[in-house]
Design a protein around this motif. Structure first.
Motif, PDB file in Angstrom:
ATOM      1  N   HIS A   1     118.466  79.764  98.611  1.00 24.24           N
ATOM      2  CA  HIS A   1     118.462  78.445  99.249  1.00 24.24           C
ATOM      3  C   HIS A   1     119.876  77.999  99.556  1.00 24.24           C
ATOM      4  N   SER A   2     119.978  77.029 100.445  1.00 23.62           N
ATOM      5  CA  SER A   2     121.255  76.394 100.772  1.00 23.62           C
ATOM      6  C   SER A   2     121.082  74.893 100.671  1.00 23.62           C
ATOM      7  N   GLU A   3     122.194  74.192 100.434  1.00 24.95           N
ATOM      8  CA  GLU A   3     122.185  72.732 100.307  1.00 24.95           C
ATOM      9  C   GLU A   3     123.360  72.191 101.107  1.00 24.95           C
ATOM     10  N   ARG A   4     123.055  71.402 102.130  1.00 27.58           N
ATOM     11  CA  ARG A   4     124.095  70.956 103.051  1.00 27.58           C
ATOM     12  C   ARG A   4     123.927  69.478 103.409  1.00 27.58           C
ATOM     13  N   THR A   5     125.003  68.878 103.882  1.00 26.57           N
ATOM     14  CA  THR A   5     124.921  67.532 104.452  1.00 26.57           C
ATOM     15  C   THR A   5     124.054  67.573 105.710  1.00 26.57           C
TER      16      THR A   5
ATOM     17  N   SER B   1     122.399  62.183 100.431  1.00 23.54           N
ATOM     18  CA  SER B   1     121.322  62.957 101.021  1.00 23.54           C
ATOM     19  C   SER B   1     121.736  64.422 101.116  1.00 23.54           C
ATOM     20  N   ILE B   2     120.780  65.327 100.891  1.00 27.37           N
ATOM     21  CA  ILE B   2     121.020  66.770 100.972  1.00 27.37           C
ATOM     22  C   ILE B   2     119.892  67.408 101.773  1.00 27.37           C
ATOM     23  N   MET B   3     120.261  68.305 102.687  1.00 29.18           N
ATOM     24  CA  MET B   3     119.258  69.087 103.408  1.00 29.18           C
ATOM     25  C   MET B   3     119.079  70.421 102.695  1.00 29.18           C
ATOM     26  N   HIS B   4     117.861  70.652 102.212  1.00 25.31           N
ATOM     27  CA  HIS B   4     117.529  71.882 101.494  1.00 25.31           C
ATOM     28  C   HIS B   4     116.820  72.837 102.441  1.00 25.31           C
ATOM     29  N   ARG B   5     117.268  74.094 102.447  1.00 20.08           N
ATOM     30  CA  ARG B   5     116.583  75.161 103.176  1.00 20.08           C
ATOM     31  C   ARG B   5     116.425  76.354 102.236  1.00 20.08           C
ATOM     32  N   ASP B   6     115.321  77.080 102.379  1.00 25.49           N
ATOM     33  CA  ASP B   6     115.139  78.250 101.532  1.00 25.49           C
ATOM     34  C   ASP B   6     114.375  79.350 102.260  1.00 25.49           C
ATOM     35  N   THR B   7     114.229  80.490 101.577  1.00 24.05           N
ATOM     36  CA  THR B   7     113.623  81.664 102.193  1.00 24.05           C
ATOM     37  C   THR B   7     112.099  81.592 102.258  1.00 24.05           C
ATOM     38  N   LEU B   8     111.510  80.508 101.765  1.00 25.95           N
ATOM     39  CA  LEU B   8     110.082  80.270 101.980  1.00 25.95           C
ATOM     40  C   LEU B   8     109.825  79.601 103.325  1.00 25.95           C
ATOM     41  N   GLY B   9     110.916  79.214 104.000  1.00 22.62           N
ATOM     42  CA  GLY B   9     110.796  78.491 105.258  1.00 22.62           C
ATOM     43  C   GLY B   9     110.890  76.985 105.093  1.00 22.62           C
ATOM     44  N   THR B  10     111.170  76.532 103.872  1.00 18.19           N
ATOM     45  CA  THR B  10     111.290  75.094 103.606  1.00 18.19           C
ATOM     46  C   THR B  10     112.535  74.531 104.267  1.00 18.19           C
TER      47      THR B  10
ATOM     48  N   GLN C   1     122.885  92.562  99.550  1.00 12.15           N
ATOM     49  CA  GLN C   1     122.292  91.650 100.531  1.00 12.15           C
ATOM     50  C   GLN C   1     120.870  92.071 100.917  1.00 12.15           C
ATOM     51  N   LYS C   2     120.055  92.352  99.884  1.00 11.59           N
ATOM     52  CA  LYS C   2     118.672  92.747 100.090  1.00 11.59           C
ATOM     53  C   LYS C   2     117.678  91.626  99.780  1.00 11.59           C
ATOM     54  N   PHE C   3     118.186  90.445  99.405  1.00 14.02           N
ATOM     55  CA  PHE C   3     117.309  89.277  99.298  1.00 14.02           C
ATOM     56  C   PHE C   3     116.912  88.839 100.710  1.00 14.02           C
ATOM     57  N   ASP C   4     115.816  88.100 100.822  1.00 17.60           N
ATOM     58  CA  ASP C   4     115.418  87.549 102.117  1.00 17.60           C
ATOM     59  C   ASP C   4     116.479  86.593 102.636  1.00 17.60           C
ATOM     60  N   LYS C   5     116.509  86.399 103.946  1.00 18.92           N
ATOM     61  CA  LYS C   5     117.445  85.484 104.596  1.00 18.92           C
ATOM     62  C   LYS C   5     116.754  84.151 104.910  1.00 18.92           C
ATOM     63  N   ILE C   6     117.553  83.093 104.972  1.00 23.42           N
ATOM     64  CA  ILE C   6     117.042  81.772 105.331  1.00 23.42           C
ATOM     65  C   ILE C   6     117.037  81.640 106.848  1.00 23.42           C
ATOM     66  N   LYS C   7     115.884  81.380 107.412  1.00 29.00           N
ATOM     67  CA  LYS C   7     115.800  81.214 108.852  1.00 29.00           C
ATOM     68  C   LYS C   7     116.642  80.024 109.296  1.00 29.00           C
ATOM     69  N   GLY C   8     117.557  80.277 110.226  1.00 28.64           N
ATOM     70  CA  GLY C   8     118.442  79.229 110.719  1.00 28.64           C
ATOM     71  C   GLY C   8     119.704  79.052 109.901  1.00 28.64           C
TER      72      GLY C   8
ATOM     73  N   GLU D   1     108.167  79.226  94.691  1.00 28.39           N
ATOM     74  CA  GLU D   1     107.468  78.051  95.212  1.00 28.39           C
ATOM     75  C   GLU D   1     108.481  76.929  95.463  1.00 28.39           C
ATOM     76  N   PHE D   2     108.080  75.982  96.323  1.00 34.44           N
ATOM     77  CA  PHE D   2     108.896  74.777  96.524  1.00 34.44           C
ATOM     78  C   PHE D   2     107.980  73.574  96.671  1.00 34.44           C
ATOM     79  N   PHE D   3     108.355  72.472  96.003  1.00 31.77           N
ATOM     80  CA  PHE D   3     107.615  71.212  96.116  1.00 31.77           C
ATOM     81  C   PHE D   3     108.597  70.057  96.250  1.00 31.77           C
ATOM     82  N   HIS D   4     108.208  69.053  97.009  1.00 27.88           N
ATOM     83  CA  HIS D   4     109.031  67.849  97.193  1.00 27.88           C
ATOM     84  C   HIS D   4     108.149  66.635  96.926  1.00 27.88           C
ATOM     85  N   PHE D   5     108.681  65.692  96.146  1.00 27.57           N
ATOM     86  CA  PHE D   5     107.953  64.467  95.840  1.00 27.57           C
ATOM     87  C   PHE D   5     108.845  63.262  96.115  1.00 27.57           C
ATOM     88  N   GLU D   6     108.315  62.306  96.862  1.00 26.18           N
ATOM     89  CA  GLU D   6     109.067  61.087  97.142  1.00 26.18           C
ATOM     90  C   GLU D   6     109.115  60.210  95.890  1.00 26.18           C
ATOM     91  N   ALA D   7     110.063  59.276  95.883  1.00 26.39           N
ATOM     92  CA  ALA D   7     110.275  58.428  94.708  1.00 26.39           C
ATOM     93  C   ALA D   7     109.010  57.672  94.314  1.00 26.39           C
TER      94      ALA D   7
END
Length: 293
Positions: free
Chosen positions: A101-105, A72-81, A273-280, A135-141
């Motif tokens: 984006h970041s990808e973490r346990t 499992s991976i927790m995805h976060r990005d600058t769109l607020g996902t 460091q002028k790209f948007d930041k990921i909230k949190g 853009e970001f999209f997530h689809f379940e299996a």
């Protein structure tokens, strides 16, 4: 005459705390259709003191496709996902003119043993969409088209094939297809494919014109229309490809574009460091790598 144009062996690549099996790009084959980067991640066993922590990092000019077999991976990005991806689901993130984006346990798994195993894929965008809004999209299996023919299980992860279309919103003609078989079978599927075609063996093996091929290899077909092979019992393979772009694509770190100037602009922007930041997830980031000459 063999229809296999090239055999690409998985090569170890260091991405920080992980060694992954890099499949694309390869010096003799930079892309297969619009697919420009494929990493086989794991399987990696992590204990309660070990985590996946890929810190915030940027992309331009591509879509990322994350597909897990285990873990499992927790995805976060600058769109607020903020979304957890589990085995069989698809994370599809289109960077366009720029995303971080970041990808973490996930937090609930950080104090126990776990396994992480999957594919990380980049798909280049058509030239006229390289600067689109991210853009970001997530689809379940269970949202992905799946069918069985004579005991062979098919799943369309992305794109179009066999008269099916995945809900993943791709921006060029492509396909990524999972094929599983518990028994030895002959497959002739070329009429359902188009463009350039590659076959990745995850487990088991295939036979083609008297040759046997095993896991951790990509076979690149000379002509997708002639795609015929024997899949061995208890095998899982992935077929991916599509129509190639007329223009060359360049890669610099996490940036992909038909324009070296756009890549240089993104590089300068990230270093400043002028790209948007990921909230949190603002406190850390992956610095632009300094390559030794």
């Amino acid at each position: 005459m063999s229809n296999i144009k090239l055999i690409i062996e998985e090569r170890a690549a260091d991405i920080g705390k992980f060694l992954v099996g890099r499949l694309l790009p390869f010096r003799q084959k930079r892309m297969i259709g619009p697919f420009i980067f494929i990493d086989h991640m794991g399987p990696v066993k992590l204990n309660e003191r070990e985590q996946m922590d890929i810190r915030p990092h940027p992309h331009i000019g591509l879509s990322t496709l994350t597909f897990l077999f285990e873990g499992s991976i927790m995805h976060r990005d600058t769109l607020g996902t903020e979304v957890e991806i589990k085995p069989g689901a698809v994370n599809w993130m289109t960077a366009g003119k720029g995303i971080v984006h970041s990808e973490r346990t996930p937090d609930y798994l950080r104090h126990e043993d776990k396994v992480l195993h999957g594919l990380q894929i980049w798909v280049a965008l058509p030239k006229h969409l390289e600067q689109m809004d991210p853009e970001f999209f997530h689809f379940e299996a269970d949202q992905l088209p799946a069918w069985t023919v004579e005991g062979i299980e098919f799943k369309l992860v992305a794109g179009e094939a066999f008269g099916h279309r995945s809900p993943v919103p791709v921006y060029s003609r492509l396909y990524m297809l999972e094929i599983k078989s518990k028994e030895k079978r002959v497959l002739s599927i070329g009429e359902h494919l188009f463009g350039e075609s590659g076959l990745y063996i995850l487990e088991g093996g295939i036979e083609s014109e008297g040759n046997h091929f095993g896991p951790k290899q990509i076979l690149v077909a000379k002509d997708s229309a002639l795609c015929e092979f024997t899949i061995q019992a208890n095998s899982t393979v992935y077929i991916f490809g599509g129509e190639a772009f007329p223009e060359e694509r360049f890669i610099d770190w996490n940036f992909v574009s038909s324009s070296k100037e756009l890549i240089e602009e993104a590089k300068v922007k990230w270093i400043a460091q002028k790209f948007d930041k990921i909230k949190g997830d603002e406190e850390e980031f992956v610095p632009y790598p300094v390559f030794k000459k």
